[in-house]
Design an enzyme around this catalytic site. Structure first.
Site, PDB file in Angstrom:
ATOM      1  N   CYS A 257       0.809  -1.229   0.000  1.00  0.00           N
ATOM      2  CA  CYS A 257       0.000   0.000   0.000  1.00  0.00           C
ATOM      3  C   CYS A 257       0.838   1.272   0.000  1.00  0.00           C
ATOM      4  O   CYS A 257       0.775   2.057  -0.937  1.00  0.00           O
ATOM      5  CB  CYS A 257      -0.909   0.004   1.226  1.00  0.00           C
ATOM      6  SG  CYS A 257      -2.140  -1.293   1.159  1.00  0.00           S
TER       7      CYS A 257
HETATM    8  N1  LIG Z   1      -2.333  -6.422   1.073  1.00  0.00           N
HETATM    9  C1  LIG Z   1      -2.811  -5.509   1.852  1.00  0.00           C
HETATM   10  O1  LIG Z   1      -2.400  -5.408   3.007  1.00  0.00           O
HETATM   11  C2  LIG Z   1      -3.878  -4.533   1.374  1.00  0.00           C
HETATM   12  C3  LIG Z   1      -4.510  -3.722   2.334  1.00  0.00           C
HETATM   13  C4  LIG Z   1      -5.499  -2.849   1.918  1.00  0.00           C
HETATM   14  C5  LIG Z   1      -5.830  -2.777   0.565  1.00  0.00           C
HETATM   15  N2  LIG Z   1      -5.201  -3.548  -0.358  1.00  0.00           N
HETATM   16  C6  LIG Z   1      -5.629  -3.421  -1.751  1.00  0.00           C
HETATM   17  O2  LIG Z   1      -6.416  -4.549  -2.117  1.00  0.00           O
HETATM   18  C7  LIG Z   1      -6.207  -4.884  -3.476  1.00  0.00           C
HETATM   19  C8  LIG Z   1      -5.791  -6.333  -3.595  1.00  0.00           C
HETATM   20  O3  LIG Z   1      -4.535  -6.488  -2.948  1.00  0.00           O
HETATM   21  P1  LIG Z   1      -3.997  -7.871  -2.431  1.00  0.00           P
HETATM   22  O4  LIG Z   1      -2.899  -7.531  -1.491  1.00  0.00           O
HETATM   23  O5  LIG Z   1      -5.121  -8.735  -1.949  1.00  0.00           O
HETATM   24  O6  LIG Z   1      -3.416  -8.472  -3.800  1.00  0.00           O
HETATM   25  P2  LIG Z   1      -2.879  -9.975  -4.065  1.00  0.00           P
HETATM   26  O7  LIG Z   1      -1.916  -9.865  -5.161  1.00  0.00           O
HETATM   27  O8  LIG Z   1      -2.512 -10.615  -2.767  1.00  0.00           O
HETATM   28  O9  LIG Z   1      -4.170 -10.759  -4.580  1.00  0.00           O
HETATM   29  C9  LIG Z   1      -4.861 -10.437  -5.738  1.00  0.00           C
HETATM   30  C10 LIG Z   1      -5.428 -11.715  -6.351  1.00  0.00           C
HETATM   31  O10 LIG Z   1      -6.235 -11.333  -7.475  1.00  0.00           O
HETATM   32  C11 LIG Z   1      -6.072 -12.305  -8.491  1.00  0.00           C
HETATM   33  N3  LIG Z   1      -6.529 -11.724  -9.750  1.00  0.00           N
HETATM   34  C12 LIG Z   1      -5.913 -10.841 -10.555  1.00  0.00           C
HETATM   35  N4  LIG Z   1      -6.707 -10.531 -11.610  1.00  0.00           N
HETATM   36  C13 LIG Z   1      -7.858 -11.214 -11.455  1.00  0.00           C
HETATM   37  C14 LIG Z   1      -9.061 -11.289 -12.190  1.00  0.00           C
HETATM   38  N5  LIG Z   1      -9.246 -10.586 -13.311  1.00  0.00           N
HETATM   39  N6  LIG Z   1     -10.035 -12.109 -11.742  1.00  0.00           N
HETATM   40  C15 LIG Z   1      -9.861 -12.835 -10.619  1.00  0.00           C
HETATM   41  N7  LIG Z   1      -8.750 -12.786  -9.851  1.00  0.00           N
HETATM   42  C16 LIG Z   1      -7.756 -11.988 -10.268  1.00  0.00           C
HETATM   43  C17 LIG Z   1      -4.615 -12.659  -8.428  1.00  0.00           C
HETATM   44  O11 LIG Z   1      -4.359 -13.919  -9.019  1.00  0.00           O
HETATM   45  C18 LIG Z   1      -4.361 -12.659  -6.905  1.00  0.00           C
HETATM   46  O12 LIG Z   1      -4.555 -13.947  -6.354  1.00  0.00           O
HETATM   47  C19 LIG Z   1      -5.175  -3.898  -4.006  1.00  0.00           C
HETATM   48  O13 LIG Z   1      -5.847  -2.830  -4.602  1.00  0.00           O
HETATM   49  C20 LIG Z   1      -4.506  -3.420  -2.748  1.00  0.00           C
HETATM   50  O14 LIG Z   1      -3.990  -2.103  -2.891  1.00  0.00           O
HETATM   51  C21 LIG Z   1      -4.237  -4.445   0.027  1.00  0.00           C
END
Ligand SMILES: NC(=O)c1ccc[n+]([C@@H]2O[C@H](COP(=O)([O-])OP(=O)(O)OC[C@H]3O[C@@H](n4cnc5c(N)ncnc54)[C@H](O)[C@@H]3O)[C@@H](O)[C@H]2O)c1
Length: 415
Positions: A257
């Site tokens: 983030c």
């Molecule tokens: N990790 C954190 O601590 C956190 C905290 C708050 C917000 N976020 C936000 O949440 C969002 C997701 O982050 P994350 O950390 O979970 O990412 P991540 O990479 O851990 O997981 C994302 C998942 O989405 C899948 N994916 C990608 N394209 C896809 C599609 N078209 N259809 C289905 N699945 C698909 C990927 O294979 C992956 O498994 C981001 O915008 C991030 O900024 C993350």
């Protein structure tokens, strides 16, 4: 309810488990077939979600790569990545792809919520037109809302249930539907008037941290020149019972983030002929912090008559923060690259990261390397490590996390 979760990563998987445990049927869609097979076999990919919790859901959690399964859901929550493209501008391709697949199966009465962190306007300007390619109208035929995720990897004192959830809708009815959805898994849902307000709420939270971390990092650089112990100063300032919030300096900002989100805001601001100077300055200071740390390492070695070139350097902790194995944007990686460039022999120890592909290294045992290294740099203060032992057995310790405070020893240098 039948809830679809798109993207089963750090955000989507805990959410899927929370909806499942609250008695809902969860369809978990991910484009990664290996991840889907692992989850279907009851294995977890996220440290914070024990495999037993996934397995215990049984048929209530159905991981799949087939987006058509979303057609039967009452609500679909999108949790796909929002990284930066090459020029550090927002890369919305994952949201666009997820939205396009969903638009092909969207049906009347469904609620769609975007959770991915992004700039204000994404839900209305980018996601809505894609979903409307279905022939259905947002706000009339289907509902659309934005709700930022507040997951904090490794945190145990707060859960999805006890962390208030902010929600903004395209229309009042969209927001009400989203409030009902999150009421299933959260004790408190906070309503804001628009999707844009909800999107900016998330960015404010992250920018707030980034700016405050930059402030203490800058003061760490100054206090080195002034020979003042910044940790002592922070401890003293923290005794003020109002108007001060504690932030600590470190080797730089990591995680998915903080290093990324300010660029999303800066990008959108430029569209409005506005420059978010404060935000960008914080980003610049934090990005430079690992280089400052490398200079501190060079200087510490110099003090004992050794150059960086040819020295054995052990990084203690490489994950971006304590207690987790997440390496995304970890400052340790930047430090490691520079240390190697300067000619040092690098090793690392991290109980949460057995291997680091970017560095081509595996975690070394402390027994082997602690006494052999010329310099041990504490980059991430994992709770499992005995820092008294580190100070006792290492020739020279550079502590970027303040964990050796209280240990009086001549071989320790603190940020
Ligand atoms: N990790 C954190 O601590 C956190 C905290 C708050 C917000 N976020 C936000 O949440 C969002 C997701 O982050 P994350 O950390 O979970 O990412 P991540 O990479 O851990 O997981 C994302 C998942 O989405 C899948 N994916 C990608 N394209 C896809 C599609 N078209 N259809 C289905 N699945 C698909 C990927 O294979 C992956 O498994 C981001 O915008 C991030 O900024 C993350």
């Amino acid at each position: 309810m039948r809830v679809g979760i798109v993207g089963l990563g750090y955000v989507g998987l805990p959410l899927a488990v929370a909806f499942g445990e609250a008695g809902n049927e969860v369809i978990g869609l991910d484009t990664d077939p290996r991840l889907v097979s692992a989850l279907a076999a009851g294995r977890s990919s996220i440290e914070d979600v024990p495999a037993e919790r996934v397995a215990a859901l049984g048929d209530a959690f159905q991981p799949t790569t087939d987006h058509e399964r979303l057609a039967r859901c009452d609500a679909v929550v999108i949790c796909v990545p929002t990284p930066l493209a090459n020029q550090r501008e927002p890369d919305l391709t994952y949201i666009v792809d997820a939205g396009s697949s969903l638009s092909r199966v969207l049906r009347e009465g469904q609620l769609v919520v975007l959770e991915s962190t992004t700039y204000p306007g994404t839900t209305r300007e980018r996601l809505l037109p894609i979903l409307e390619e279905s022939g259905l109208a947002g706000g009339r035929d289907f509902h659309l809302a934005y709700s930022p995720e507040r997951i904090d990897p490794g945190r145990v004192d707060r859960t999805i249930r006890t962390t208030p959830k902010v929600v903004g809708g395209l229309t009042d009815r969209c927001r009400e539907r989203a409030v009902e959805l999150y009421g299933e898994i959260c004790d408190e849902v906070v309503e804001v008037s628009t999707t844009e307000a909800a999107e900016l709420t998330k960015l404010l939270e992250n920018v707030f941290r980034s700016v405050n971390i930059a402030l203490v990092n800058e003061l760490a650089q100054l206090s080195e020149r002034m020979d003042i112990d910044l940790w002592e100063v922070i401890d003293a300032a923290s005794t003020k019972p109002f108007g001060f919030m504690r932030f600590e300096p470190g080797p730089g900002m990591g995680g998915h983030c903080l290093p990324v989100d300010p660029f999303y805001l800066a990008f959108k601001a430029r569209e409005h002929d506005f420059y978010t100077e404060f935000v960008e300055l914080a980003g610049k200071i934090n990005q430079n912090q690992p280089l400052f740390c490398v200079r501190r390492m060079e200087r510490a070695l110099n003090e004992v008559g050794k150059p960086m070139k040819g020295s054995r350097v052990l990084l203690l902790g490489v994950a971006y923060k304590a207690g987790v194995g997440d390496l995304r944007e970890a400052p340790a990686l930047k430090i490691a690259r520079h240390v190697v460039e300067l000619g040092a022999t690098l090793s690392y120890h991290d109980p949460h990261c057995p291997e680091v592909a970017e560095l081509g290294l595996s975690s070394t045992s402390l027994d082997e390397e602690l006494g052999a290294a010329d310099l041990v740099a504490i980059v991430t203060a994992h709770p499992e490590v005995d820092y008294e032992r580190v100070v006792r057995d290492a020739a020279l310790v550079l502590d970027f996390r303040g964990v050796t405070r209280g240990i009086e020893a001549a071989n320790v240098v603190r940020l």
